[in-house]
Design an enzyme around this catalytic site. Sequence first.
Site, PDB file in Angstrom:
ATOM      1  N   ALA A   1     -30.059  48.879  29.800  1.00  0.00           N
ATOM      2  CA  ALA A   1     -30.549  48.673  31.167  1.00  0.00           C
ATOM      3  C   ALA A   1     -32.050  48.948  31.237  1.00  0.00           C
ATOM      4  CB  ALA A   1     -29.810  49.598  32.122  1.00  0.00           C
TER       5      ALA A   1
ATOM      6  N   GLY B   1     -26.238  48.604  27.156  1.00  0.00           N
ATOM      7  CA  GLY B   1     -26.037  47.208  27.527  1.00  0.00           C
ATOM      8  C   GLY B   1     -26.493  46.257  26.436  1.00  0.00           C
TER       9      GLY B   1
ATOM     10  N   GLU C   1     -23.644  45.984  24.167  1.00  0.00           N
ATOM     11  CA  GLU C   1     -22.598  45.218  24.858  1.00  0.00           C
ATOM     12  C   GLU C   1     -22.915  43.724  24.807  1.00  0.00           C
ATOM     13  OE1 GLU C   1     -20.660  48.228  28.057  1.00  0.00           O
ATOM     14  OE2 GLU C   1     -22.707  47.639  28.529  1.00  0.00           O
TER      15      GLU C   1
ATOM     16  N   GLU D   1     -24.317  55.931  26.965  1.00  0.00           N
ATOM     17  CA  GLU D   1     -24.104  56.154  28.403  1.00  0.00           C
ATOM     18  C   GLU D   1     -23.589  57.553  28.723  1.00  0.00           C
ATOM     19  OE1 GLU D   1     -23.487  53.441  26.732  1.00  0.00           O
ATOM     20  OE2 GLU D   1     -24.142  51.717  27.911  1.00  0.00           O
TER      21      GLU D   1
END
Length: 694
Positions: free
Chosen positions: A63, A104, A107, A127
């Site tokens: 992020a 992210g 991901e 995270e």
Amino acid sequence: MNTAVHTRTQGSVAILSMDNPPVNGLGLALRSGIVAAIDAAQSDPAIRAIVLTGSDSAFSGGADVREFGTPKSGIAPNLLAVLAAVEESAKPVVAAISGNCLGGGLELAMACHYRVAHAKAALGLPEVKLGLIPGASGTQRLPRLVGVETALNMVVGGAPVAAAKLAGTALLDAVVEDGVVYAAIALAEEVADRPIPQVRARRITEANAEAFIAFARNMVAATAKHFPAPLKCVEAIAAAVKLPWDQGLAAEREIFLALMQSPQSRALRHIFAAERAASKLPDLPADTALRSIASVGVIGAGTMGGGITMNFINAGLPVVLLETSQAALDKGLATIARNYESSVKKGKLKPEQRDQRLGLITPALEYAALAKVDLVVEAVFESIDVKETVFRQLDAVLKPGAILASNTSYLDLNRIAGFTRRPADVVGLHFFSPANVMRLLEIVRGEATAPDVLATSMALAKKIKKIAVVAGVCDGFIGNRMLARYGAAASGLIDVGATPQAVDSALQGFGLAMGPFRMGDLAGLDIGWATRKRRAAESGQALKPGVADRLCEAGRFGQKTGSGWYRYEAGKREPIADPATDAIIAAQRQALGITPRQVSAEEVVQRCIYALVNEGARILAEGIAARASDIDVVYLNGYGFPQHRGGPMRYADEVGLANVLRALRRFAAEPGADPSWQPAPLLLSLAEAGKSFT
Ligand code: NAD
């Protein structure tokens, strides 16, 4: 034209390069750029396969933290939509991964159909460190690709893993030493006409999956007591094992959203933002030219001087270490050598590294040895007269442009600067004990401190791996000034009826590693006693002895004398309640005419923590701290304030300032209450306006 993703083609392969420095954070421009570029590749008949890549240093760091809390973070496409666009591409997408591939970013890579990584690429889902679980299918994809055990380690622990260590798992189709993008293009050409594999279609068939999960649950329950996220990471992976894809994804989503609202995650995200903010000063231009610091002097080889020296030599900076006598010098050097020796014994340091670091110290007894250094940190006795002698000598020998820093805990930095003809070059560098371990550095800005001296100090802090917070000049700066109020609140509780054990255990229940009385015994009660006597003498008044002074009068200085607030068995550090302390307390109460009353754990926490908050509000209003979050950074990194509370100011916001105000008014209204319980004007006005420190 989207500038965050550049597309070029090679043969029938489209190469999509993400370009959002410094870490390819997945901000709005990058998110929409990826979707647009994937879409464009779909409609180009010349393209048969796609490579998605980042920079050498980052595929993507996850992020975009600059977007946190701004409206942009909520604008479509969100990350899940980006992953869907990639995953549903009718042409295979190969991720080419170099550098960081985190959160992210990983991901996103896992939504691609194939992955090629540089051996040194760092892959991880961190995270949990923000009190969260991966929120965009990470917990569902990773166990399908690396197996349940490795996925548990990566998601619960949050630490990145080198690609080389993940070679051979389904996460990475190839691991290469260089030419990641070339290797990805070659793979893309090879697979262009094959059926497209999808991670979601993989089944977890490991025989031991349940056992790994049960084991992880037990481990985590025992270690992460104040934090829900690690256990939730295990639950999310358990869902991946047990449930079909869609249901597993829904379970992950539900857990993620619940954690986003948890006070613990809010606290951790606050800390993350606070530590970033602390490194920037509103009135200090980012392009302030820095002074070069290639060598350092340290004055005094005592408790602090030794630890401070270690910081510099650990960072490769040579140190001239000055003392008043050969004996003091030898003692200080022996302590430093002993510290390194214990690191070597623990296998944390190689013997040659120890020798190399110790070789950077030049012991000295004469100020002339300091003539060439770029910066000096003074760590001599806490006495203004001794500081004066030292700073006058430094002023006489240091080269022009050298920085003169003091490690004083309480003394007036402006006075110290006045002992030199170059007050603009004087700054406070207040380290915390043990200085080679504690991460906090309070940088004290004097009236005359030059902007480039401040900026250089902040850069130096980074170099020696400290978290710096800038403080203005006052008695005790940010941390110790607040600590004085906390200590007074704790002592006040003893006077009215609490035991040291009850106060310590209430605050330990709140999350502090050690309550104030155990801490006092550890640090030595004689230090505070000396300070109180000095201050009384300076103000011309006799010291009104409190229980702590009575303990010292009885020779009880804490662990070092075998007794203080508690008693200690020889060689042990376990505090034991002591009737002798109870007797001293009882005598004090009698002298004050106090009939002891019950004190609840809740009252202990309120008084001690709100005392910090109230003084913090004064510090903020006076401009001693630039932001409330700076105060939190000081308490979290210098005073062991529990991370899950986010710092005293953040905790006050969480409780609600109106509630803090109500309690302070109650304490202030008690007969004979200390005037410091009066609510700070800033706290009062914020509370009345329904606002928070944040
Ligand atoms: P210390 O007594 O352990 O060490 C002080 C050293 O300075 C001694 O080795 C002494 O020989 C030397 N010294 C005294 N006068 C000197 C002079 N004129 N020239 C050269 N050396 C001289 O004290 P400390 O705990 O290391 O504290 C040093 C400073 O650091 C003080 O200002 C203190 O307030 C501050 N400080 C201490 C702590 C802590 O927890 N101990 C934390 C932060 C800041």
